[in-house]
Design an enzyme around this catalytic site. Structure first.
Site, PDB file in Angstrom:
ATOM      1  N   CYS A   1       0.848  -1.197   0.000  1.00 20.85           N
ATOM      2  CA  CYS A   1       0.000   0.000   0.000  1.00 20.85           C
ATOM      3  C   CYS A   1       0.888   1.254   0.000  1.00 20.85           C
ATOM      4  O   CYS A   1       1.850   1.338   0.771  1.00 20.85           O
ATOM      5  CB  CYS A   1      -0.904   0.017   1.229  1.00 20.85           C
ATOM      6  SG  CYS A   1      -1.837   1.554   1.330  1.00 20.85           S
TER       7      CYS A   1
ATOM      8  N   GLU B   1       3.724  -6.029   8.556  1.00 21.10           N
ATOM      9  CA  GLU B   1       4.063  -4.636   8.204  1.00 21.10           C
ATOM     10  C   GLU B   1       5.253  -4.137   9.023  1.00 21.10           C
ATOM     11  O   GLU B   1       6.148  -3.462   8.499  1.00 21.10           O
ATOM     12  CB  GLU B   1       2.844  -3.731   8.426  1.00 21.10           C
ATOM     13  CG  GLU B   1       3.140  -2.276   8.058  1.00 21.10           C
ATOM     14  CD  GLU B   1       1.981  -1.334   8.367  1.00 21.10           C
ATOM     15  OE1 GLU B   1       0.812  -1.745   8.270  1.00 21.10           O
ATOM     16  OE2 GLU B   1       2.266  -0.172   8.715  1.00 21.10           O
TER      17      GLU B   1
HETATM   18  O1  10D Z   1      -3.313  -6.823   9.766  1.00 20.56           O
HETATM   19  P1  10D Z   1      -3.595  -5.560   9.004  1.00 20.56           P
HETATM   20  O2  10D Z   1      -4.738  -4.800   9.529  1.00 20.56           O
HETATM   21  O3  10D Z   1      -2.348  -4.740   8.885  1.00 20.56           O
HETATM   22  O4  10D Z   1      -3.896  -5.993   7.498  1.00 20.56           O
HETATM   23  P2  10D Z   1      -5.204  -6.301   6.671  1.00 20.56           P
HETATM   24  O5  10D Z   1      -4.728  -7.042   5.485  1.00 20.56           O
HETATM   25  O6  10D Z   1      -6.253  -6.895   7.496  1.00 20.56           O
HETATM   26  O7  10D Z   1      -5.751  -4.871   6.220  1.00 20.56           O
HETATM   27  C1  10D Z   1      -5.086  -4.076   5.285  1.00 20.56           C
HETATM   28  C2  10D Z   1      -3.970  -3.377   5.891  1.00 20.56           C
HETATM   29  C3  10D Z   1      -2.706  -3.372   5.407  1.00 20.56           C
HETATM   30  C4  10D Z   1      -2.346  -3.968   4.130  1.00 20.56           C
HETATM   31  C5  10D Z   1      -1.629  -2.746   6.178  1.00 20.56           C
HETATM   32  F1  10D Z   1      -1.567  -1.475   5.819  1.00 20.56           F
HETATM   33 FE1  SF4 Z   2      -3.212   1.183   3.094  1.00 18.44          FE
HETATM   34 FE2  SF4 Z   2      -3.311  -0.447   5.150  1.00 18.44          FE
HETATM   35 FE3  SF4 Z   2      -4.476   1.917   5.314  1.00 18.44          FE
HETATM   36 FE4  SF4 Z   2      -5.509   0.100   3.783  1.00 18.44          FE
HETATM   37  S1  SF4 Z   2      -5.332  -0.050   6.003  1.00 18.44           S
HETATM   38  S2  SF4 Z   2      -5.131   2.245   3.201  1.00 18.44           S
HETATM   39  S3  SF4 Z   2      -3.728  -0.999   3.044  1.00 18.44           S
HETATM   40  S4  SF4 Z   2      -2.284   1.543   5.062  1.00 18.44           S
END
Ligand code: 10D
Ligand code: SF4
Length: 335
Positions: A102, A132
């Site tokens: 991201c 992350e």
């Molecule tokens: O565990 P998480 O909340 O970091 O990841 P998830 O894949 O559930 O949600 C998207 C968040 C991302 C990719 C980290 F920014």
């Molecule tokens: Fe990006 Fe993670 Fe935020 Fe989604 S939750 S916008 S993947 S930083």
């Protein structure tokens, strides 16, 4: 059961997919369309069981280590980001890569590199072992130490108290992170803050909406997977906001009827990695039990989108084949 029984659902907005997840999931689908299966993905593209299972059926292969990908293949890095060493591993393994990190995670990586170059001690607030945090720490391992919550502050030591900065994982609880920052500031009054929020807009907005419903909803159901940091935070935020109970479920079938005992108002939300179809199934399950009256609790408007990874514009199958050919095509990995 009729709506006059007072039973109702408060449905959080925003909820579900953020821009980074949407981009990453579409990137896997596009890669499968353009290059054909298999497309290897290092780590779950996003932390959601349903998304991973659906993409597996379409031909994605999820692996935890780069070395598991046979030479000459395409590997995609997950939305959570990777350390620079992982890019090296892919080169060594003769793999063509697509980076679905991201852009808001990449922003934190860049901050880490910048402060490390200026020789700061970087206190990275985040959860130990999370993908992350592993990726961000890998940008400058000698300069970064992890602070996993306020209780970790006591053990933090730095080289020079006038050169300390805090950064954070993007999916933390906003309130708990501020507690950690306050404790760090008490210990290091010269602590520098990141130039902009590291906890991303999507994490913040989903927590805001849950806070708004937490006071009224006796029960909050959060749709999300067990390994999803931002989804787990929504459960915690709901309880702190006053909800008697809050549970995380991957699917409607995991909801226990007993949770509804004495409950008039049910809050429903979903993590940033959760497709809306799973929320619809939960709403349907609740409607069948008398909770058909749905009110939206809107905390913010979201309009942010990210363009797809630029590597999808190249012929990666040809690139991967060339990588193998240029080193003799033995098909063995040097990594
Ligand atoms: O565990 P998480 O909340 O970091 O990841 P998830 O894949 O559930 O949600 C998207 C968040 C991302 C990719 C980290 F920014
Ligand atoms: Fe990006 Fe993670 Fe935020 Fe989604 S939750 S916008 S993947 S930083």
């Amino acid at each position: 059961m009729t709506a006059s029984s007072g039973r109702r659902v408060l449905l959080a907005a925003p909820r579900g997919y953020c821009a980074g997840v949407d981009r990453a999931v579409i990137a896997v689908e596009k890669a499968l369309e353009q290059y054909g299966a298999p497309i290897y993905v290092r780590h779950e593209i996003v932390h959601n069981k349903y998304v991973v299972q659906t993409l597996e059926k379409k031909g994605a292969i999820f692996v935890e280590r780069t070395e598991e990908v046979p030479p000459g293949n395409i590997v995609m890095f997950s939305a959570h980001g990777v350390a620079p060493v992982v890019h090296d591993e892919a080169r060594q393994g003769r793999l063509a890569t697509i980076d679905a990190t991201c852009p808001l995670v990449t922003k934190v990586h860049k901050e880490a590199v910048r402060y490390a170059n200026e020789d700061y001690d970087i206190l990275l607030i985040g959860h130990e072992g999370h993908e992350e945090v592993i990726g961000t720490s890998g940008e400058a391992p000698e300069h970064i130490q992890l602070v996993d919550g306020p209780e970790d502050v006591a053990k933090v030591t730095v080289r020079d108290e006038s050169k300390v900065v805090w950064l954070s994982q993007t999916t933390l609880s906003v309130d708990e992170t501020m507690e950690t920052v306050d404790a760090l500031k008490t210990k290091f009054p010269g602590l520098v803050s990141p130039p902009s929020d590291d906890i991303c807009y999507a994490t913040q907005n989903r927590q805001l909406a849950v806070k708004q419903m937490g006071a009224e909803a006796e029960l909050v159901i959060v749709v999300g997977s067990r390994n999803s940091s931002n989804s787990k935070r929504l459960v915690e935020v709901a309880k702190l906001a006053g909800s008697r109970e809050a549970y995380l479920v991957d699917f409607a079938s995991e909801i226990d009827e007993a949770w509804l005992e004495g409950v008039t108002t049910v809050g429903v939300t979903s993590g940033a990695s959760v497709p809306e179809v799973l929320v619809e199934e939960v709403l349907q399950w609740l409607a069948e039990r008398g909770y058909g009256d749905v009110e939206i609790v809107k905390a913010a408007e979201e309009s942010i989108t990210f363009s797809l990874p630029k590597e999808l514009r190249r012929d990666l199958r040809e690139e991967a084949a060339a990588l193998v050919a240029e080193r003799g095509g033995s098909g063995t990995s040097e990594a």
